[in-house]
Design an enzyme around this catalytic site. Structure first.
Site: not given
Length: 503
Positions: A286, A360
């Site tokens: 990120k 996920r």
């Protein structure tokens, strides 16, 4: 803080106890167009028109959230009156009520009052009864008094003096209002836990810390706790979960909490919370700016732990299982790389195209694990996608479900609890975006409909039970001057379970 209930029908002149009872302040509502609420009318009569004169003079116009103290009021037991603007009477809804309650508490907490009489719970709000008003008011108060100062060298003591609140309610609602107090306090305690966990820094709130928190909840409230470590996770063949955890020096934990409030044979509701205690993005790193907020990536886990704590304190007659897969997502020499293929607990192979789509990957193994409980429903909660923030902002949580009845229950609960959610599409056509040339599916589906394809990914692991997914990336915390965890969606989840339990 002590809360109590007193039945009163202001329209029938039953206000004598409120007029003579000792209190530091009584809270009254004023609508725009100089319209007094029922309680305000009675107090106006007792004070020989004082409220009417103040309103007529223009000192209180009734605009939503405006407040005005009237000191040294004669003719009633309270030493002062707090007038609160309610806005337009024909637009007085749940939000207007919460705005008014919040404004009242802010004004009161800035004074030295100890005991308050609160009449706003009896206001007509979207066909809600006054017990609803009591619960909403307590939650608004607890939201205003919440402070996170334990990481400071000198934690700040509470600055307010408020200790007792007496709620006036319709006599028919007295019993329900007493239940509402118990539920509201339990719910606020659960939300405080959720907020504390979210606000703690990543070097404190580690996977091990979450595991210890779960054990403490179990000990305090008589729950059963299982905290599985690395070897046990490996034995379960949770390859997808482990692909995220592998590069961190912090060992992963797989937390399972059991609350039994109904018969042992009754199918439980299973809550699954994403517990990434710090998310760097892994190899798909990120940007540095704002990365400190990635400590909030465990807010799904925090909300699940806060909810089951609240359920236990309420004593709901329902069985609940909370599952929290928790780890860090870090870069490193042994980190999962873009393009790697991993095998989930279900046996499906996953091409990891982006290591920053890690939530996920840990949830899918937890959703497979949930099958063993033969659940009545499974709800997973996760700060899953930035795409959901773009779609819905910070007001609504994103709701995805393959079961219309379950989705309807959750939406009803969201409205009752003032914890908004919005149902998003989950059409089969979106599944095509997850196709992989090299594995059973990919972990991302490209930029279009990113929140939807993330939910589609999870749906592949939920075919054996009713399932819903809450994407709370936009609602779990706030930035800016009010930076901090919100405690959402604990109210929604708790209300859903209250409704399921019939309580």
């Amino acid at each position: 803080m002590d809360f109590s209930i007193k039945g009163c029908d202001w329209s029938k002149g039953e206000a004598k106890g409120f007029l003579t009872g000792k209190s530091d302040c009584i809270v009254l509502g004023i609508f725009e167009a100089q319209t007094l609420s029922g309680a305000a009318l009675d107090i106006d009569t007792a004070t020989k028109g004082l409220i009417s004169r103040v309103v007529k003079a223009g000192d209180m116009d009734g605009k939503r959230g405006k407040t005005l103290f009237l000191p040294e009021v004669s003719g009633i037991g309270a030493s002062r009156v707090l007038l609160v603007g309610l806005g337009k009477q024909d637009a007085f809804n749940q939000k207007a009520y919460n705005d008014a309650a919040t404004a009242a508490w802010r004004a009161l907490l800035a004074t030295k009052v100890v005991q308050v009489t609160f009449s706003l719970a009896q206001l007509p709000v979207d066909e809600r009864s006054s017990d609803w008003g009591v619960r909403a008011a307590i939650l608004a108060l607890r939201n205003e008094t919440y402070r996170f100062t334990q990481m400071k060298s000198k934690p700040e003591p509470a600055s307010h003096t408020l200790k007792r609140v007496v709620f006036s309610v319709d006599p028919a609602d007295e019993k329900a209002a007493k239940v509402a107090i118990k539920q509201a306090v339990a719910l606020a305690n659960g939300m405080d836990l959720t907020r504390d966990l979210g606000n703690l820094p990543g070097n404190v709130c580690t996977p091990t810390y979450l595991g210890n928190t779960a054990k403490k909840i179990a000990k305090d409230w008589g729950l059963k706790a299982e905290v599985l470590g690395l070897k046990q996770i490996q034995a379960l063949k949770m390859g997808s979960f482990l692909s995220v955890a592998r590069a961190s020096v912090e060992p992963p934990q797989f937390i399972v909490l059991h609350y039994q409030g109904a018969a042992a044979k009754a199918a439980p509701v299973v809550l699954v919370g994403k517990g990434i205690t710090f998310d760097t993005g892994g190899i798909s790193l990120k940007p540095g700016e704002g990365m400190d907020e990635m400590k909030y990536d465990m807010c799904g886990a925090g909300s699940v732990l806060g909810t089951i704590r609240a359920v236990a304190e309420m004593g709901l007659k329902i069985n609940v299982v909370a599952i929290v897969p928790t780890c860090e997502n870090m870069p490193g020499g042994n980190a999962t790389k873009p393009g790697d293929i991993v095998t989930s607990m279900k046996g499906l192979t996953i091409e990891v195209l982006n290591t920053d789509a890690e939530g996920r990957l840990i949830l899918c193994d937890a959703l497979t694990y949930a099958e063993r409980f033969k659940p009545a429903a499974v709800i997973d909660v996760a700060t899953l996608t930035g795409a959901c923030v773009i779609a819905l902002g910070g007001h609504n949580s994103g709701l995805f479900s393959t079961n219309d009845a379950l989705a309807g229950e959750l939406l009803d609960a969201s409205r009752e609890a003032n914890d908004p959610a919005w149902r998003m599409p989950l059409d089969d056509e979106y599944q095509d975006q997850l196709k992989s040339n090299f594995a059973d599916l990919a972990n991302i589906g490209g930029r279009p409909a990113g929140a939807v394809t993330a939910a589609c990914f999870l749906s592949r692991f939920t075919e054996s039970y009713p399932w819903a997914h809450l994407d709370i990336a936009g609602t779990a915390w706030k930035g800016g001057a009010a930076k901090g965890a919100t405690g959402r969606p604990v109210p929604l989840l708790a209300q859903f379970l209250i409704d399921r339990a019939g309580q």
